[in-house]
Motif scaffolding. Structure first.
Motif, short mmCIF file in Angstrom:
data_model
loop_
_atom_site.label_atom_id
_atom_site.label_comp_id
_atom_site.label_asym_id
_atom_site.label_seq_id
_atom_site.Cartn_x
_atom_site.Cartn_y
_atom_site.Cartn_z
N LEU A 92 14.54 11.57 -0.40
CA LEU A 92 13.70 10.99 -1.45
C LEU A 92 14.48 9.98 -2.28
O LEU A 92 13.95 8.93 -2.67
CB LEU A 92 13.13 12.09 -2.35
N GLU A 93 15.73 10.28 -2.55
CA GLU A 93 16.57 9.35 -3.29
C GLU A 93 16.76 8.05 -2.50
O GLU A 93 16.72 6.95 -3.07
CB GLU A 93 17.92 10.00 -3.57
N GLN A 94 16.92 8.16 -1.20
CA GLN A 94 17.07 6.97 -0.36
C GLN A 94 15.78 6.15 -0.35
O GLN A 94 15.82 4.92 -0.45
CB GLN A 94 17.42 7.40 1.07
N VAL A 95 14.63 6.81 -0.29
CA VAL A 95 13.34 6.10 -0.33
C VAL A 95 13.16 5.40 -1.66
O VAL A 95 12.70 4.25 -1.72
CB VAL A 95 12.18 7.09 -0.05
N ILE A 96 13.56 6.04 -2.74
CA ILE A 96 13.45 5.42 -4.07
C ILE A 96 14.34 4.18 -4.15
O ILE A 96 13.94 3.14 -4.69
CB ILE A 96 13.82 6.44 -5.17
N ASN A 97 15.54 4.26 -3.59
CA ASN A 97 16.43 3.09 -3.59
C ASN A 97 15.83 1.94 -2.79
O ASN A 97 15.90 0.78 -3.21
CB ASN A 97 17.81 3.46 -3.05
N TYR A 98 15.24 2.25 -1.62
CA TYR A 98 14.59 1.21 -0.82
C TYR A 98 13.42 0.58 -1.60
O TYR A 98 13.26 -0.64 -1.60
CB TYR A 98 14.08 1.76 0.51
N ASN A 99 12.62 1.42 -2.23
CA ASN A 99 11.47 0.91 -2.99
C ASN A 99 11.92 0.04 -4.16
O ASN A 99 11.31 -0.99 -4.46
CB ASN A 99 10.59 2.05 -3.48
N ASN A 100 12.96 0.46 -4.84
CA ASN A 100 13.47 -0.34 -5.97
C ASN A 100 13.99 -1.69 -5.48
O ASN A 100 13.76 -2.72 -6.13
CB ASN A 100 14.58 0.41 -6.70
N ALA A 101 14.69 -1.70 -4.35
CA ALA A 101 15.17 -2.97 -3.80
C ALA A 101 14.00 -3.86 -3.42
O ALA A 101 14.02 -5.08 -3.67
CB ALA A 101 16.06 -2.71 -2.58
N TYR A 102 12.95 -3.29 -2.85
CA TYR A 102 11.76 -4.06 -2.45
C TYR A 102 11.07 -4.63 -3.68
O TYR A 102 10.71 -5.82 -3.72
CB TYR A 102 10.81 -3.15 -1.66
N ILE A 103 10.91 -3.82 -4.71
CA ILE A 103 10.25 -4.28 -5.94
C ILE A 103 11.08 -5.37 -6.61
O ILE A 103 10.54 -6.37 -7.10
CB ILE A 103 10.01 -3.09 -6.90
N ASN A 104 12.40 -5.23 -6.61
CA ASN A 104 13.25 -6.26 -7.21
C ASN A 104 13.17 -7.57 -6.43
O ASN A 104 13.15 -8.64 -7.03
CB ASN A 104 14.70 -5.78 -7.27
N SER A 105 13.08 -7.48 -5.09
CA SER A 105 12.97 -8.71 -4.31
C SER A 105 11.62 -9.37 -4.55
O SER A 105 11.54 -10.60 -4.65
CB SER A 105 13.18 -8.43 -2.83
N ILE A 106 10.56 -8.60 -4.67
CA ILE A 106 9.24 -9.17 -4.97
C ILE A 106 9.24 -9.79 -6.37
O ILE A 106 8.70 -10.88 -6.59
CB ILE A 106 8.14 -8.11 -4.83
N ARG A 107 9.88 -9.14 -7.31
CA ARG A 107 9.96 -9.66 -8.68
C ARG A 107 10.70 -11.01 -8.70
O ARG A 107 10.31 -11.94 -9.40
CB ARG A 107 10.68 -8.64 -9.57
#
Length: 157
Positions: A92-107
């Motif tokens: 779950l921590e790994q999934v959260i890190n991937y999601n945060n990276a994705y959101i930051n790239s979209i931002r």
């Protein structure tokens, strides 16, 4: 020296000397039990019985679920659950890190803060050195139709 030897032999004699133990019924003075024991026999009997009692207690704790009440011991089921929960937490921590990276790239894309891609010379050399098989790709009718539709849409705008 002779006094020490006399004391040693006297203790040895007292340790080995037999005593009679008699249990009587108080009302009738009838003899219930009679035994001849020495101090050595009593010591061996008490040692053996305490050893048996300690062994029984240790076996009871080791081979029954009572051991779970001792701090430091836990059941196998509890260990398996904790390992399972730890692996789930890591994933779950790994999934959260991937999601945060994705959101930051979209931002970054939405705000226009794009960084230019940094090209590594080694990766270019490696890509060129790989031998790719010769593929004979031919366009299908569906692709040709799609291209024509896209041209018409772009020209009409």
């Amino acid at each position: 020296m002779t006094k020490k030897l006399k004391k040693a032999t006297r203790y040895k004699k007292a340790f080995i000397e037999k005593f009679r133990i008699i249990l009587l019924n108080e009302d009738s003075f009838e003899e219930v039990l009679s035994m001849r024991l020495s101090l050595l026999n009593v010591f061996v009997l008490l040692s053996f019985s305490s050893l048996i009692l300690m062994s029984f207690t240790a076996a009871l704790i080791v081979f029954t679920p009572i051991r779970e009440y001792i701090p430091g011991y836990s059941s196998g089921d509890l260990r398996a659950k904790s390992v399972d929960l730890a692996t789930k937490a890591d994933s779950l921590e790994q999934v959260i890190n991937y999601n945060n990276a994705y959101i930051n790239s979209i931002r970054k894309v939405l705000s226009g803060d794009l960084e230019y891609a940094k090209i590594n010379i080694d990766s270019i050399i490696k890509a060129e050195s790989e031998n790719l098989p010769d593929l004979k790709l031919e366009t299908t009718e569906a692709e040709l139709n799609l291209r024509e539709e896209l041209k018409e849409k772009t020209e009409s705008k």
